[in-house]
Scaffold this motif. Structure first.
Motif, PDB file in Angstrom:
ATOM      1  N   ILE A 134       0.840  -1.206   0.000  1.00  0.00           N
ATOM      2  CA  ILE A 134       0.000   0.000   0.000  1.00  0.00           C
ATOM      3  C   ILE A 134       0.875   1.257   0.000  1.00  0.00           C
ATOM      4  N   ILE A 135       1.943   1.234   0.814  1.00  0.00           N
ATOM      5  CA  ILE A 135       2.862   2.378   0.889  1.00  0.00           C
ATOM      6  C   ILE A 135       3.546   2.597  -0.460  1.00  0.00           C
ATOM      7  N   VAL A 136       3.989   1.494  -1.079  1.00  0.00           N
ATOM      8  CA  VAL A 136       4.673   1.586  -2.377  1.00  0.00           C
ATOM      9  C   VAL A 136       3.752   2.194  -3.427  1.00  0.00           C
ATOM     10  N   GLN A 137       2.497   1.713  -3.490  1.00  0.00           N
ATOM     11  CA  GLN A 137       1.556   2.231  -4.472  1.00  0.00           C
ATOM     12  C   GLN A 137       1.277   3.710  -4.246  1.00  0.00           C
ATOM     13  N   TYR A 138       1.214   4.133  -2.980  1.00  0.00           N
ATOM     14  CA  TYR A 138       0.985   5.546  -2.664  1.00  0.00           C
ATOM     15  C   TYR A 138       2.162   6.395  -3.141  1.00  0.00           C
ATOM     16  N   GLU A 139       3.384   5.903  -2.882  1.00  0.00           N
ATOM     17  CA  GLU A 139       4.574   6.651  -3.292  1.00  0.00           C
ATOM     18  C   GLU A 139       4.657   6.757  -4.815  1.00  0.00           C
ATOM     19  N   LYS A 140       4.274   5.682  -5.507  1.00  0.00           N
ATOM     20  CA  LYS A 140       4.276   5.719  -6.973  1.00  0.00           C
ATOM     21  C   LYS A 140       3.295   6.765  -7.487  1.00  0.00           C
ATOM     22  N   LYS A 141       2.151   6.820  -6.835  1.00  0.00           N
ATOM     23  CA  LYS A 141       1.135   7.796  -7.235  1.00  0.00           C
ATOM     24  C   LYS A 141       1.633   9.208  -7.024  1.00  0.00           C
ATOM     25  N   GLN A 142       2.324   9.442  -5.918  1.00  0.00           N
ATOM     26  CA  GLN A 142       2.857  10.770  -5.632  1.00  0.00           C
ATOM     27  C   GLN A 142       3.917  11.168  -6.656  1.00  0.00           C
ATOM     28  N   LYS A 143       4.733  10.191  -7.041  1.00  0.00           N
ATOM     29  CA  LYS A 143       5.829  10.487  -7.968  1.00  0.00           C
ATOM     30  C   LYS A 143       5.328  10.864  -9.361  1.00  0.00           C
ATOM     31  N   THR A 144       4.126  10.419  -9.703  1.00  0.00           N
ATOM     32  CA  THR A 144       3.608  10.733 -11.039  1.00  0.00           C
ATOM     33  C   THR A 144       3.363  12.218 -11.214  1.00  0.00           C
ATOM     34  N   TYR A 145       3.271  12.952 -10.106  1.00  0.00           N
ATOM     35  CA  TYR A 145       3.021  14.393 -10.179  1.00  0.00           C
ATOM     36  C   TYR A 145       4.317  15.207 -10.129  1.00  0.00           C
ATOM     37  N   ILE A 146       5.445  14.499 -10.014  1.00  0.00           N
ATOM     38  CA  ILE A 146       6.740  15.182  -9.949  1.00  0.00           C
ATOM     39  C   ILE A 146       7.422  15.080 -11.302  1.00  0.00           C
ATOM     40  N   PRO A 147       7.761  16.196 -11.962  1.00  0.00           N
ATOM     41  CA  PRO A 147       8.421  16.132 -13.263  1.00  0.00           C
ATOM     42  C   PRO A 147       9.736  15.356 -13.181  1.00  0.00           C
ATOM     43  N   SER A 148       9.974  14.540 -14.194  1.00  0.00           N
ATOM     44  CA  SER A 148      11.199  13.729 -14.210  1.00  0.00           C
ATOM     45  C   SER A 148      12.410  14.598 -14.519  1.00  0.00           C
ATOM     46  N   SER A 149      13.493  14.355 -13.769  1.00  0.00           N
ATOM     47  CA  SER A 149      14.729  15.104 -13.996  1.00  0.00           C
ATOM     48  C   SER A 149      15.710  14.317 -14.852  1.00  0.00           C
ATOM     49  N   ARG A 150      15.269  13.149 -15.347  1.00  0.00           N
ATOM     50  CA  ARG A 150      16.147  12.316 -16.166  1.00  0.00           C
ATOM     51  C   ARG A 150      16.487  13.031 -17.471  1.00  0.00           C
ATOM     52  N   LYS A 151      17.727  12.903 -17.856  1.00  0.00           N
ATOM     53  CA  LYS A 151      18.150  13.516 -19.115  1.00  0.00           C
ATOM     54  C   LYS A 151      17.469  12.820 -20.298  1.00  0.00           C
ATOM     55  N   LYS A 152      17.111  13.583 -21.296  1.00  0.00           N
ATOM     56  CA  LYS A 152      16.570  13.018 -22.522  1.00  0.00           C
ATOM     57  C   LYS A 152      17.728  12.422 -23.333  1.00  0.00           C
ATOM     58  N   ILE A 153      17.544  11.208 -23.782  1.00  0.00           N
ATOM     59  CA  ILE A 153      18.605  10.514 -24.517  1.00  0.00           C
ATOM     60  C   ILE A 153      18.338  10.639 -26.008  1.00  0.00           C
ATOM     61  N   ILE A 154      19.295  11.241 -26.714  1.00  0.00           N
ATOM     62  CA  ILE A 154      19.185  11.451 -28.158  1.00  0.00           C
ATOM     63  C   ILE A 154      20.227  10.587 -28.858  1.00  0.00           C
ATOM     64  N   VAL A 155      19.804   9.777 -29.804  1.00  0.00           N
ATOM     65  CA  VAL A 155      20.742   9.000 -30.625  1.00  0.00           C
ATOM     66  C   VAL A 155      20.731   9.595 -32.027  1.00  0.00           C
ATOM     67  N   ILE A 156      21.908  10.047 -32.464  1.00  0.00           N
ATOM     68  CA  ILE A 156      22.057  10.648 -33.796  1.00  0.00           C
ATOM     69  C   ILE A 156      22.775   9.645 -34.691  1.00  0.00           C
ATOM     70  N   ASP A 157      22.220   9.416 -35.860  1.00  0.00           N
ATOM     71  CA  ASP A 157      22.724   8.391 -36.776  1.00  0.00           C
ATOM     72  C   ASP A 157      23.288   9.034 -38.044  1.00  0.00           C
ATOM     73  N   PRO A 158      24.630   9.205 -38.137  1.00  0.00           N
ATOM     74  CA  PRO A 158      25.212   9.711 -39.387  1.00  0.00           C
ATOM     75  C   PRO A 158      25.132   8.629 -40.460  1.00  0.00           C
ATOM     76  N   GLY A 159      24.328   8.833 -41.480  1.00  0.00           N
ATOM     77  CA  GLY A 159      24.087   7.806 -42.492  1.00  0.00           C
ATOM     78  C   GLY A 159      25.346   7.394 -43.243  1.00  0.00           C
ATOM     79  N   HIS A 160      25.325   6.128 -43.722  1.00  0.00           N
ATOM     80  CA  HIS A 160      26.415   5.553 -44.514  1.00  0.00           C
ATOM     81  C   HIS A 160      27.708   5.461 -43.684  1.00  0.00           C
ATOM     82  N   GLY A 161      28.861   5.332 -44.346  1.00  0.00           N
ATOM     83  CA  GLY A 161      30.114   5.206 -43.614  1.00  0.00           C
ATOM     84  C   GLY A 161      30.917   4.000 -44.067  1.00  0.00           C
ATOM     85  N   GLY A 162      32.236   4.089 -43.957  1.00  0.00           N
ATOM     86  CA  GLY A 162      33.114   2.981 -44.326  1.00  0.00           C
ATOM     87  C   GLY A 162      32.999   2.649 -45.800  1.00  0.00           C
TER      88      GLY A 162
END
Length: 370
Positions: A134-162
């Motif tokens: 019950i405590i875990v589910q409550y904490e998960k619910k609370q966290k959904t209202y907190i903006p994530s501070s995780r960095k956005k991961i961008i993968v850039i693909d330079p076409g062709h090569g070699g």
């Protein structure tokens, strides 16, 4: 008796480092053994219900491989990079369970794919307590209202090569231009602490289309951008195009021409069942984000790129490199190498910088628009 089916790698220093793969079918499990000449560091990762990878942290330049095909292993792909070699096994049935251990003299990595789910040993844990849940589910619910501070991961693909140079015209080679733009964009993004950036290649080397998509999935990318330059046999086309994924193929004649040029290999759908109908439904669901959000991001690219270039259109095509399930993906055809004016711009540092900054602004707008 284990059956020997695989052999040898060459290191850059011309010393042979052998990896031998053996496999055997037992009553309750299917065993795969990777035998090396010395102890190595390795990691396992399960991509889906029937795809698992074993990544060995050992340098290699080339892998001479034979593909395992039998009742249990459908295919084996080998991906190699500067510091590692990765084996990706696709099984014909869902992986119920697996265990891994090592043996010495000689050093071996042993993976047992179990045909039935192993029965877990029941042990008491405070996590089983209903009050704790019950405590875990409550904490998960609370966290959904907190903006994530995780960095956005961008993968850039330079076409062709070699060995794949891409288009060549007006003193330019596409693979070099793609890498230059990708590196500039990476540098700009990394000045913003909100982003973490990876390239699918950092040097002039060949990277397969399947490997490019696997990199994006492995890095848990939030956005995948493939950088290319266009070409026209008539030398009459110019300007910038952005393509998003459309599994039904290209809508326009121009998109079909570009699709044929870029798709030199075909990536497999993610498979979760022996039933092809189920696989198709799951594939369509998994890739819907790629198509829908890729299109949304393309609109932001158009908004910002038209300030620095002649933006022609947003189109869609069945590009193998864009089949990244769950990851918004676009392919940018920067300009035409075959057009003299476009080629002149691609040789200018100022234009490369402006173009990369416009893509950066589109990324910021897409993720952090109010």
């Amino acid at each position: 008796m284990l059956k020997k089916i695989f052999v040898i790698f060459l290191l850059a220093i011309n010393v042979v480092f052998a990896i031998t793969i053996k496999h055997a079918d037992h009553k309750d499990f299917y065993r795969v053994v990777l035998q090396t000449e010395k102890p190595v560091k390795f990691s396992l990762e399960q991509f889906s219900k029937n795809i698992i990878s074993v990544k060995i942290k050992e340098k290699s330049n080339k892998v001479n491989k034979r593909i395992i095909k039998n009742r249990y292993i459908k295919s084996l792909d080998v991906l190699y990079s500067r510091n590692s070699t990765e084996f990706i096994f696709e099984t014909t049935r869902k992986i119920k369970d697996y265990k891994v251990h090592t043996l010495k003299n000689p050093y071996r990595i042993v993976i047992d794919f179990y045909k039935k789910t192993l029965k877990p040993v029941k042990t008491y844990s405070y996590k089983d307590d209903p009050i704790y849940q019950i405590i875990v589910q409550y904490e998960k619910k609370q966290k959904t209202y907190i903006p994530s501070s995780r960095k956005k991961i961008i993968v850039i693909d330079p076409g062709h090569g070699g060995r794949d140079p891409g288009a060549m015209a007006n003193g330019l080679i596409e693979k070099h231009v793609n890498l230059k733009i990708a590196k500039r964009l990476k540098k700009i993004l990394e000045q913003d602490p909100r982003f973490k950036v990876y390239l699918t290649r950092y040097t002039d080397r060949y990277v397969g289309l399947y490997e490019r998509t696997v990199i994006a999935v492995r890095k848990k990318a939030d956005l995948f951008i493939s950088i290319h330059c266009n070409s026209s046999p008539t030398h009459s086309e110019s300007g910038t195009y952005v393509y998003t994924l459309n599994l039904r193929g290209a809508k326009s004649k121009l998109a079909r021409l570009v699709e044929q040029r870029e798709n030199k290999a075909v990536i497999r759908y993610v498979k979760v069942s022996a039933n092809p109908l189920v696989n198709r439904i799951v594939a369509d669901l998994a890739i819907s984000t790629t198509m829908t959000e890729g299109r949304n991001f393309a609109y932001y690219l158009r908004k910002h790129l038209r300030k620095v270039t002649v933006f022609r259109d947003i189109d869609s095509a069945n590009f193998a490199v864009l089949k990244t399930p769950g990851i918004p993906s676009v392919l940018i055809e920067t300009l035409y190498l075959t057009d003299k004016h476009d080629a002149r711009l691609l040789k200018e540092e100022k234009f490369i910088d402006q173009f990369a900054h416009s893509v950066y602004n589109a990324i910021v707008d897409y993720f952090y628009r109010e």
